[in-house]
Design an enzyme around this catalytic site. Structure first.
Site, PDB file in Angstrom:
ATOM      1  N   ASP A 181     -64.228 -80.857  -8.737  1.00  0.00           N
ATOM      2  CA  ASP A 181     -64.418 -81.662  -9.952  1.00  0.00           C
ATOM      3  C   ASP A 181     -64.223 -80.806 -11.208  1.00  0.00           C
ATOM      4  O   ASP A 181     -64.657 -81.178 -12.290  1.00  0.00           O
ATOM      5  CB  ASP A 181     -65.783 -82.345  -9.965  1.00  0.00           C
ATOM      6  N   THR A 211     -59.578 -90.074 -18.196  1.00  0.00           N
ATOM      7  CA  THR A 211     -59.512 -91.042 -19.297  1.00  0.00           C
ATOM      8  C   THR A 211     -59.202 -90.379 -20.629  1.00  0.00           C
ATOM      9  O   THR A 211     -58.742 -91.052 -21.549  1.00  0.00           O
ATOM     10  CB  THR A 211     -60.827 -91.821 -19.412  1.00  0.00           C
ATOM     11  N   HIS A 238     -59.334 -82.020 -12.537  1.00  0.00           N
ATOM     12  CA  HIS A 238     -58.605 -82.519 -13.708  1.00  0.00           C
ATOM     13  C   HIS A 238     -57.936 -81.335 -14.399  1.00  0.00           C
ATOM     14  O   HIS A 238     -58.335 -80.184 -14.218  1.00  0.00           O
ATOM     15  CB  HIS A 238     -59.550 -83.204 -14.692  1.00  0.00           C
ATOM     16  N   ARG A 288     -56.742 -94.709  -9.747  1.00  0.00           N
ATOM     17  CA  ARG A 288     -58.198 -94.645  -9.887  1.00  0.00           C
ATOM     18  C   ARG A 288     -58.696 -95.736 -10.821  1.00  0.00           C
ATOM     19  O   ARG A 288     -58.075 -96.033 -11.838  1.00  0.00           O
ATOM     20  CB  ARG A 288     -58.608 -93.285 -10.447  1.00  0.00           C
TER      21      ARG A 288
END
Length: 303
Positions: free
Chosen positions: A256, A85, A41, A132
């Site tokens: 990650d 998110t 991310h 996703r």
């Protein structure tokens, strides 16, 4: 509830989860040329790419410059930016990275059923190749099945894959849904199965059967998330290794980074890279996991 809408809340302006380890160790293991970090991310910076008003968490800024420097340090030439998110359906940070990396990176989006068609066209042209769906309670909970199907119908003409973020129990509860998806599917973070159940657990067995279908992959990322023993995450590495042995052509790997919402064992990214030879035990499997499989799955140029 739409696939990416979280319950209404007043988000904190201050970070609500810790930053990544700022001192990654130089790994001993050297990834092969063309190696891909298939799951990371980028966060903000918030004053340039604001966080979503109804975000479920507030991260520390972790901009693309930090990510790209980390990849150079660790030895990764390609990567896949998975929309978080905390940015919701605002993909400006993702598009900014894709615009400056000469086709070496791909993106995975978060979409709502009412996302305009021209926005999907724009994302596709920039290098986005998947969508996703988060099933985890702290990220909004199980998405609307009708909403998922509406989104998948919108992206089907572009050949996008579907990324599913579930825990082991939710994986079992969602088997019919997952197997009904006509697109390629990837399961995040070893399916977040319960390591206490080991390789004999129902969820782990179901994950293996999904891989046997030939259209479903798994990311052997997030061993730090599912481990109960802590570094060097031997309990979770054992599960990842079993999947790499079982279906070497259906596994992907990712850092990650920057490890959002890690509350127990914040990993060191260099040490995570050094776990790769423990997960993929031979050179052929490592090349499949890091180069060949992501080239096929994400549509990178061959050679």
């Amino acid at each position: 509830m739409s696939p990416t809408t979280n319950a209404a809340r007043q988000p904190s302006a201050e970070p609500t989860c810790p930053p990544p380890d700022p001192h990654p160790r130089k790994p001993t293991y050297v990834p092969p040329p063309g190696a891909c970090d298939a799951h990371f991310h980028v966060f903000g910076p918030g004053d340039v790419f604001p966080y979503a008003p109804k975000r479920p968490f507030t991260p520390h800024d972790q901009p693309k410059e930090t990510l790209l420097a980390l990849h150079r340090f660790l030895g990764f030439e390609r990567g896949v930016f998975v929309q978080s998110t905390c940015h919701g359906t605002d993909h400006r940070a993702l598009l900014d990275l894709l615009a400056t990396t000469d086709g070496r990176y791909r993106g995975v989006a978060l979409l709502d059923p009412d996302t305009p068609d021209d926005e999907i066209l724009r994302l596709n042209a920039a290098g986005v190749c998947g969508v996703r769906f988060n099933f985890l309670p702290h990220l909004g909970g199980r998405p609307s099945i009708d909403g998922m199907r509406a989104v998948m119908e919108k992206v089907a003409p572009f050949g996008w894959h579907v990324e599913v973020h579930v825990t082991g129990k939710e994986l079992l509860d969602s088997l019919d849904l997952i197997t009904s998806i006509k697109a390629k599917v990837v399961i995040d973070h070893v399916g977040r199965v319960d390591v206490a159940e080991g390789t004999s657990g129902f969820a782990f067995g179901a994950l293996k059967r999904l891989l046997d279908r030939g259209t479903i992959w798994v990311k052997l990322s997030g061993v730090d998330r599912i481990s109960r023993s802590g570094p060097p995450f031997a309990d979770a590495v054992a599960l990842a290794r079993a999947l790499a042995r079982h279906a070497p052509q259906r596994v992907l790997w990712g850092t990650d980074w920057p490890h959002p919402n890690i509350s127990r064992f914040m990993p060191n990214d260099g040490e995570l890279v050094d776990l790769i030879p423990q997960i993929a035990e031979d050179e052929r499997t490592r090349r499949l996991m890091l180069v060949d499989n992501p080239t096929e799955f994400f549509g990178f140029p061959k050679g």
